[in-house]
Design a protein around this motif. Structure first.
Motif, PDB file in Angstrom:
ATOM      1  N   MET A 178     -29.249 -25.674 -24.082  1.00 51.87           N
ATOM      2  CA  MET A 178     -28.101 -24.774 -24.010  1.00 51.87           C
ATOM      3  C   MET A 178     -28.033 -23.962 -25.300  1.00 51.87           C
ATOM      4  O   MET A 178     -28.316 -24.471 -26.382  1.00 51.87           O
ATOM      5  N   ARG A 179     -27.682 -22.681 -25.148  1.00 54.27           N
ATOM      6  CA  ARG A 179     -27.579 -21.805 -26.313  1.00 54.27           C
ATOM      7  C   ARG A 179     -26.158 -21.270 -26.430  1.00 54.27           C
ATOM      8  O   ARG A 179     -25.589 -20.772 -25.463  1.00 54.27           O
ATOM      9  N   LEU A 180     -25.603 -21.353 -27.651  1.00 53.66           N
ATOM     10  CA  LEU A 180     -24.320 -20.728 -27.944  1.00 53.66           C
ATOM     11  C   LEU A 180     -24.566 -19.440 -28.722  1.00 53.66           C
ATOM     12  O   LEU A 180     -25.328 -19.431 -29.706  1.00 53.66           O
ATOM     13  N   CYS A 181     -23.946 -18.358 -28.281  1.00 56.07           N
ATOM     14  CA  CYS A 181     -24.025 -17.060 -28.961  1.00 56.07           C
ATOM     15  C   CYS A 181     -22.640 -16.757 -29.517  1.00 56.07           C
ATOM     16  O   CYS A 181     -21.693 -16.574 -28.738  1.00 56.07           O
ATOM     17  N   ILE A 182     -22.524 -16.726 -30.823  1.00 50.12           N
ATOM     18  CA  ILE A 182     -21.211 -16.656 -31.454  1.00 50.12           C
ATOM     19  C   ILE A 182     -21.107 -15.406 -32.327  1.00 50.12           C
ATOM     20  O   ILE A 182     -21.852 -15.256 -33.303  1.00 50.12           O
ATOM     21  N   ILE A 183     -20.194 -14.521 -31.963  1.00 52.61           N
ATOM     22  CA  ILE A 183     -19.885 -13.344 -32.782  1.00 52.61           C
ATOM     23  C   ILE A 183     -18.638 -13.684 -33.595  1.00 52.61           C
ATOM     24  O   ILE A 183     -17.625 -14.122 -33.038  1.00 52.61           O
ATOM     25  N   HIS A 184     -18.731 -13.508 -34.902  1.00 58.86           N
ATOM     26  CA  HIS A 184     -17.587 -13.867 -35.749  1.00 58.86           C
ATOM     27  C   HIS A 184     -17.530 -12.947 -36.963  1.00 58.86           C
ATOM     28  O   HIS A 184     -18.447 -12.155 -37.217  1.00 58.86           O
ATOM     29  N   ARG A 185     -16.458 -13.063 -37.686  1.00 61.03           N
ATOM     30  CA  ARG A 185     -16.307 -12.257 -38.890  1.00 61.03           C
ATOM     31  C   ARG A 185     -17.199 -12.817 -40.007  1.00 61.03           C
ATOM     32  O   ARG A 185     -17.495 -14.008 -40.042  1.00 61.03           O
ATOM     33  N   ASN A 186     -17.603 -11.931 -40.863  1.00 59.77           N
ATOM     34  CA  ASN A 186     -18.473 -12.309 -41.970  1.00 59.77           C
ATOM     35  C   ASN A 186     -17.627 -12.819 -43.137  1.00 59.77           C
ATOM     36  O   ASN A 186     -17.328 -12.091 -44.089  1.00 59.77           O
ATOM     37  N   VAL A 187     -17.208 -14.078 -43.034  1.00 58.77           N
ATOM     38  CA  VAL A 187     -16.382 -14.709 -44.063  1.00 58.77           C
ATOM     39  C   VAL A 187     -17.026 -16.039 -44.454  1.00 58.77           C
ATOM     40  O   VAL A 187     -17.813 -16.613 -43.691  1.00 58.77           O
ATOM     41  N   PRO A 188     -16.694 -16.563 -45.652  1.00 58.33           N
ATOM     42  CA  PRO A 188     -17.300 -17.810 -46.112  1.00 58.33           C
ATOM     43  C   PRO A 188     -16.994 -18.992 -45.185  1.00 58.33           C
ATOM     44  O   PRO A 188     -15.955 -19.047 -44.531  1.00 58.33           O
ATOM     45  N   ALA A 189     -17.948 -19.921 -45.162  1.00 56.39           N
ATOM     46  CA  ALA A 189     -17.806 -21.239 -44.513  1.00 56.39           C
ATOM     47  C   ALA A 189     -17.838 -21.202 -42.991  1.00 56.39           C
ATOM     48  O   ALA A 189     -17.633 -22.233 -42.349  1.00 56.39           O
ATOM     49  N   MET A 190     -18.114 -20.047 -42.382  1.00 54.86           N
ATOM     50  CA  MET A 190     -18.130 -20.009 -40.921  1.00 54.86           C
ATOM     51  C   MET A 190     -19.211 -20.917 -40.346  1.00 54.86           C
ATOM     52  O   MET A 190     -18.970 -21.669 -39.396  1.00 54.86           O
ATOM     53  N   LEU A 191     -20.405 -20.845 -40.916  1.00 50.56           N
ATOM     54  CA  LEU A 191     -21.508 -21.660 -40.403  1.00 50.56           C
ATOM     55  C   LEU A 191     -21.200 -23.136 -40.557  1.00 50.56           C
ATOM     56  O   LEU A 191     -21.437 -23.941 -39.637  1.00 50.56           O
ATOM     57  N   ALA A 192     -20.629 -23.509 -41.673  1.00 45.54           N
ATOM     58  CA  ALA A 192     -20.271 -24.912 -41.908  1.00 45.54           C
ATOM     59  C   ALA A 192     -19.206 -25.364 -40.918  1.00 45.54           C
ATOM     60  O   ALA A 192     -19.266 -26.484 -40.384  1.00 45.54           O
ATOM     61  N   ASN A 193     -18.249 -24.493 -40.634  1.00 42.00           N
ATOM     62  CA  ASN A 193     -17.188 -24.849 -39.690  1.00 42.00           C
ATOM     63  C   ASN A 193     -17.726 -25.029 -38.277  1.00 42.00           C
ATOM     64  O   ASN A 193     -17.318 -25.939 -37.546  1.00 42.00           O
ATOM     65  N   ILE A 194     -18.659 -24.173 -37.895  1.00 46.32           N
ATOM     66  CA  ILE A 194     -19.231 -24.261 -36.541  1.00 46.32           C
ATOM     67  C   ILE A 194     -20.039 -25.544 -36.397  1.00 46.32           C
ATOM     68  O   ILE A 194     -19.873 -26.303 -35.437  1.00 46.32           O
ATOM     69  N   THR A 195     -20.937 -25.805 -37.349  1.00 40.79           N
ATOM     70  CA  THR A 195     -21.795 -26.990 -37.234  1.00 40.79           C
ATOM     71  C   THR A 195     -20.986 -28.276 -37.384  1.00 40.79           C
ATOM     72  O   THR A 195     -21.289 -29.283 -36.738  1.00 40.79           O
ATOM     73  N   ALA A 196     -19.967 -28.231 -38.231  1.00 44.42           N
ATOM     74  CA  ALA A 196     -19.123 -29.422 -38.391  1.00 44.42           C
ATOM     75  C   ALA A 196     -18.406 -29.746 -37.088  1.00 44.42           C
ATOM     76  O   ALA A 196     -18.288 -30.917 -36.697  1.00 44.42           O
TER      77      ALA A 196
END
Length: 388
Positions: free
Chosen positions: A318-336
């Protein structure tokens, strides 16, 4: 089944790339997943919730509300380079027309015939009014060294011209396309003071609006011939007309006519012919369709004007395609969040472009809709899509 709405006539060579088993394509599709356009204006278009992407078979996207698309999580694609050869050839035509006043000479011959004059008796005397310089050993200045500018610069060398190029955003790929004999300058005034001919190949933005103004023209050589096949708004018409009146500019050849320009002497105005070849229309359509299909089917992004290029080989289930704002910690929040739900991330890619970012996440197992909802509800997430 993906629903694709066409708002212009799109070359069938491109449309046939869409598998009819997977795509319904017409100008009347409702709740469309994608839109294919050329010059249709979408500035007031009411986008349905279903719309994921818009693909423009061409380069200019001033007919698309980019900011509104970005806020709605709609990817916008263009086709840079697909029409480059067609524009390059028209630039060559424009340089010759501007040098030899071919347009005026043809009109003069027709006027003689229409007045009842035996043309054969007047051409030898009349042609003296249309004498103009050769391109050989003249200097060409190319502003913008992208797909089109690089082709123009390279072919001008083969005509025996000396070529100066200017592009403050010159990419490595673009630089590698340039012949080593092209003089790439860091100061545009260096180009202005040397060029007998100048051709411009940049995007129209707020920053480039009326970039060619009175100050810029004053820095150019007297008698320069200027070619604009990029966008009309890049040139200040009033400043250009004033320079033509004084002879500071010998000729202005533009692909963006208006009533003021077409009536002015020393102006050759064409009806936006830059990409008007069957080959160009086919190339643009194929490129637009391929980019749109890859995004819809795989979430991959190539040549988006509002989102970063992100391409990832499929892995996992399964693939998630996520469009989000370019702000700090987004990747960490998603993976967490995914880790908290016990989801294994097989592969991941994340890139940003301006205020926006895009993350592809391949998962080792299918997740419940509630998990996807949790990701969607994260602060600064604009849109989440699942591809299985």
């Amino acid at each position: 089944m993906y629903h694709i709405k066409t708002l212009n006539k799109i070359s069938p060579v491109g449309l046939q790339k869409l598998d009819p088993e997977r795509y319904a394509v017409s100008d009347s599709e409702a709740h469309e997943d994608g839109i294919l356009i050329r010059s249709a204006k979408l500035l007031d278009y009411q986008f349905p919730q279903s719309l994921l992407a818009i693909a423009r078979a061409g380069v200019g996207v001033n007919n698309i509300p980019i900011d509104r698309c970005s806020e709605a999580g709609i990817a916008v694609f263009s086709t840079p380079g697909a029409n480059a050869n067609a524009v390059k050839e028209l630039v060559l035509c424009a340089m010759l027309i501007g040098s030899r006043n071919v347009d005026g000479a043809i009109r003069w011959v027709r006027d003689q015939a229409a007045a009842g004059v035996d043309v054969t008796t007047v051409v030898e005397k009349g042609k003296s009014a249309f004498v103009g310089p050769e391109l050989y050993k003249k200097t060409l200045g190319v502003i913008g060294l992208g797909a089109i500018g690089a082709l123009v610069a390279n072919i001008a060398l083969s005509l025996g011209m000396d070529v100066y190029g200017y592009d403050p955003f010159l990419s490595v790929d673009a630089a590698l396309r340039l012949d080593r004999h092209i003089h790439v300058v860091k100061d545009i005034n260096e180009l202005y003071k040397r060029a007998d001919y100048i051709t411009i190949h940049i995007h129209y933005t707020k920053e480039t609006e009326k970039m060619i103004n009175a100050k810029a023209i004053a820095a150019m050589k007297r008698g320069v011939r200027f070619i604009n096949l990029a966008r009309g708004e890049i040139v200040d018409d009033e400043a250009m007309l004033a320079a033509l009146d004084t002879g500071w500019v010998s000729a202005y050849i533009t692909d963006f006519p208006n009533n003021r320009l077409v009536q002015a002497p020393h102006v050759v105005a064409m009806p936006h012919l830059g990409a008007s070849t069957p080959e160009s229309e086919q190339n643009c359509a194929v490129m637009a369709v391929n980019q749109l299909a890859d995004y819809l089917e795989n979430g991959n992004i190539r040549n988006s004007v509002n989102l970063p290029n992100v391409s990832l080989e499929r892995s996992g289930v399964m693939r998630l395609c996520i469009i989000h704002r370019n702000v700090p910690a987004m990747l960490a929040n998603i993976t967490a969040l995914l880790s908290k739900d016990g989801v294994n991330v097989e592969n991941l890619s994340n890139k940003s472009k301006g205020d926006y970012a895009y993350t592809l996440v391949d998962l080792g197992s299918r997740v419940e809709p509630a998990v996807v909802e949790d990701v969607q509800h994260l602060a600064n997430v604009i849109r989440v899509r699942v591809i299985e």
